[in-house]
Structure formats: C-alpha cells, structure tokens
Motif scaffolding. Structure first.
Motif, PDB file in Angstrom:
ATOM      1  N   ASP A   1     -10.944 -49.846 -35.872  1.00 23.14           N
ATOM      2  CA  ASP A   1      -9.964 -50.667 -35.160  1.00 23.14           C
ATOM      3  C   ASP A   1     -10.302 -52.124 -35.468  1.00 23.14           C
ATOM      4  OD1 ASP A   1      -8.210 -48.972 -33.761  1.00 23.14           O
ATOM      5  OD2 ASP A   1      -9.714 -48.619 -32.197  1.00 23.14           O
ATOM      6  N   GLU A   2      -9.422 -52.789 -36.215  1.00 21.66           N
ATOM      7  CA  GLU A   2      -9.626 -54.209 -36.498  1.00 21.66           C
ATOM      8  C   GLU A   2      -8.908 -55.039 -35.444  1.00 21.66           C
ATOM      9  OE1 GLU A   2      -9.747 -55.704 -40.659  1.00 21.66           O
ATOM     10  OE2 GLU A   2      -8.878 -53.718 -41.090  1.00 21.66           O
ATOM     11  N   HIS A   3      -9.549 -56.098 -35.013  1.00 19.50           N
ATOM     12  CA  HIS A   3      -8.992 -57.018 -34.020  1.00 19.50           C
ATOM     13  C   HIS A   3      -8.482 -56.268 -32.785  1.00 19.50           C
ATOM     14  CE1 HIS A   3      -9.324 -60.684 -36.414  1.00 19.50           C
ATOM     15  NE2 HIS A   3      -9.103 -59.891 -37.441  1.00 19.50           N
ATOM     16  N   PHE A   4      -9.352 -55.413 -32.228  1.00 19.42           N
ATOM     17  CA  PHE A   4      -9.043 -54.668 -31.006  1.00 19.42           C
ATOM     18  C   PHE A   4      -8.887 -55.682 -29.875  1.00 19.42           C
ATOM     19  CE2 PHE A   4     -10.048 -51.922 -27.384  1.00 19.42           C
ATOM     20  CZ  PHE A   4      -9.305 -50.788 -27.690  1.00 19.42           C
TER      21      PHE A   4
ATOM     22  N   VAL B 100     -19.631 -48.888 -32.966  1.00 24.69           N
ATOM     23  CA  VAL B 100     -20.219 -50.220 -33.132  1.00 24.69           C
ATOM     24  C   VAL B 100     -19.117 -51.246 -32.918  1.00 24.69           C
ATOM     25  CG1 VAL B 100     -21.302 -51.837 -34.730  1.00 24.69           C
ATOM     26  CG2 VAL B 100     -22.026 -49.461 -34.726  1.00 24.69           C
ATOM     27  N   GLU B 101     -19.389 -52.194 -32.025  1.00 21.52           N
ATOM     28  CA  GLU B 101     -18.472 -53.296 -31.765  1.00 21.52           C
ATOM     29  C   GLU B 101     -19.011 -54.534 -32.461  1.00 21.52           C
ATOM     30  OE1 GLU B 101     -16.860 -51.722 -27.453  1.00 21.52           O
ATOM     31  OE2 GLU B 101     -18.360 -53.323 -27.472  1.00 21.52           O
ATOM     32  N   LEU B 102     -18.136 -55.190 -33.250  1.00 17.24           N
ATOM     33  CA  LEU B 102     -18.515 -56.341 -34.070  1.00 17.24           C
ATOM     34  C   LEU B 102     -17.552 -57.493 -33.826  1.00 17.24           C
ATOM     35  CD1 LEU B 102     -18.956 -54.290 -37.360  1.00 17.24           C
ATOM     36  CD2 LEU B 102     -20.825 -55.314 -36.044  1.00 17.24           C
ATOM     37  N   PRO B 103     -17.933 -58.718 -34.199  1.00 15.53           N
ATOM     38  CA  PRO B 103     -16.993 -59.824 -34.080  1.00 15.53           C
ATOM     39  C   PRO B 103     -15.730 -59.560 -34.906  1.00 15.53           C
ATOM     40  CG  PRO B 103     -19.209 -60.643 -34.516  1.00 15.53           C
ATOM     41  CD  PRO B 103     -19.246 -59.155 -34.694  1.00 15.53           C
ATOM     42  N   ALA B 104     -14.581 -59.955 -34.373  1.00 16.02           N
ATOM     43  CA  ALA B 104     -13.322 -59.781 -35.093  1.00 16.02           C
ATOM     44  C   ALA B 104     -13.411 -60.457 -36.457  1.00 16.02           C
ATOM     45  CB  ALA B 104     -12.175 -60.358 -34.275  1.00 16.02           C
ATOM     46  N   GLY B 105     -12.932 -59.765 -37.481  1.00 20.60           N
ATOM     47  CA  GLY B 105     -12.957 -60.281 -38.844  1.00 20.60           C
ATOM     48  C   GLY B 105     -14.093 -59.753 -39.686  1.00 20.60           C
ATOM     49  N   THR B 106     -15.085 -59.125 -39.054  1.00 19.51           N
ATOM     50  CA  THR B 106     -16.247 -58.610 -39.785  1.00 19.51           C
ATOM     51  C   THR B 106     -15.847 -57.515 -40.769  1.00 19.51           C
ATOM     52  OG1 THR B 106     -17.703 -59.120 -37.924  1.00 19.51           O
ATOM     53  CG2 THR B 106     -18.522 -57.532 -39.545  1.00 19.51           C
TER      54      THR B 106
ATOM     55  N   ILE C 247     -12.235 -57.783 -30.900  1.00 22.95           N
ATOM     56  CA  ILE C 247     -13.417 -57.319 -31.630  1.00 22.95           C
ATOM     57  C   ILE C 247     -12.984 -56.344 -32.724  1.00 22.95           C
ATOM     58  CG2 ILE C 247     -15.070 -57.605 -29.740  1.00 22.95           C
ATOM     59  CD1 ILE C 247     -14.732 -54.609 -29.111  1.00 22.95           C
ATOM     60  N   ASP C 248     -13.865 -56.115 -33.684  1.00 24.13           N
ATOM     61  CA  ASP C 248     -13.696 -55.048 -34.663  1.00 24.13           C
ATOM     62  C   ASP C 248     -14.534 -53.865 -34.184  1.00 24.13           C
ATOM     63  OD1 ASP C 248     -12.092 -56.625 -36.245  1.00 24.13           O
ATOM     64  OD2 ASP C 248     -13.556 -56.890 -37.853  1.00 24.13           O
TER      65      ASP C 248
ATOM     66  N   PHE D 282     -20.709 -50.994 -19.161  1.00 25.51           N
ATOM     67  CA  PHE D 282     -20.365 -52.412 -19.156  1.00 25.51           C
ATOM     68  C   PHE D 282     -20.179 -52.995 -20.555  1.00 25.51           C
ATOM     69  CE2 PHE D 282     -21.871 -51.879 -14.855  1.00 25.51           C
ATOM     70  CZ  PHE D 282     -20.883 -52.550 -14.155  1.00 25.51           C
ATOM     71  N   GLY D 283     -20.883 -52.492 -21.548  1.00 22.69           N
ATOM     72  CA  GLY D 283     -20.699 -52.949 -22.922  1.00 22.69           C
ATOM     73  C   GLY D 283     -20.604 -54.460 -23.033  1.00 22.69           C
ATOM     74  N   LEU D 284     -19.471 -54.944 -23.539  1.00 23.08           N
ATOM     75  CA  LEU D 284     -19.253 -56.388 -23.700  1.00 23.08           C
ATOM     76  C   LEU D 284     -18.406 -56.989 -22.590  1.00 23.08           C
ATOM     77  CD1 LEU D 284     -18.583 -56.457 -27.550  1.00 23.08           C
ATOM     78  CD2 LEU D 284     -20.685 -57.122 -26.351  1.00 23.08           C
TER      79      LEU D 284
END
Length: 114
Positions: free
Chosen positions: A73-76, A92-98, A58-59, A27-29
């Motif tokens: 992958d930036e801005h996936f 690792v999934e991060l907020p886009a722009g990180t 996400i990043d 399920f992740g995000l």
C-alpha cells in the motif's frame, strides 16, 4: 534493526523498530506526528493495519513468513482501514515515498537484521 530489500540491494529502513507485543501492535504509529526518513515499524504478527489517529500517509509492506512481499500500500492515508492479506504474517510501515524511491515491488525478498 535494519530492513534490506535483498532483491534489489536497497536499504528500506536503517532504523526499524519492533512492535511485537499486543500493546505496541495496537498503538503502532498512532498519535505520532511523522515517520522520519530511514525509519520504520515492523508489526508482527499482523495481516492488516489501520491509520486511525494518524495525520500523515505511510507506505506499507505486507510480508510473508518467508520474508517475501505479498502486498503493498503506497501512501496509505490517515483514518483508513486496510485490506486483510491472508498470506502476510507481518507488516512494515515506512515513510510515504519509500517504496517508489527504492523500486520495491511485490515478490521482492526482504531481510531484517539486528
């Protein structure tokens, strides 16, 4: 948990959550509305992701067993299937722009602290 880029001493996530069970990895995000600044999700084991049932970008960092970044992958975008990265053992999934904000690059060494 906390995610640190050891190569450039940047904190990538001060609130890194774990997705280590089958259910949490599956399920992740999905079905979330956003990913707060300073937060992230560590998915292990994982070599590829999807963004079905997501409404935001996400990043993504693909990480080797030695905690080196092997792909980015930036801005996936939502509703996408990512490439499989054979060298990766986790993601690792991060907020886009990180990634851009922290000057994070392939080859950088990461550290995850409890």
């Amino acid at each position: 948990m906390k995610l640190m880029n050891l190569t450039n001493n940047e904190i990538l996530a001060s609130d890194l959550r774990k997705a280590y069970s089958f259910h949490k990895r599956l399920f992740g995000l999905m079905f979330t509305h956003s990913l707060a600044s300073g937060s992230g999700l560590h998915i292990k084991p994982c070599r590829s992701i999807h963004s079905f049932f997501m409404n935001y970008s996400i990043d993504v960092l693909y990480i080797s067993e030695q905690n080196d970044i092997v792909a980015i992958d930036e801005h996936f975008s939502p509703r996408k299937i990512g490439k499989v990265h054979a060298q990766a053992s986790s993601v690792v999934e991060l907020p886009a722009g990180t990634i851009k904000k922290t000057n994070t690059m392939i080859g950088h060494k990461l550290q995850i602290k409890n």
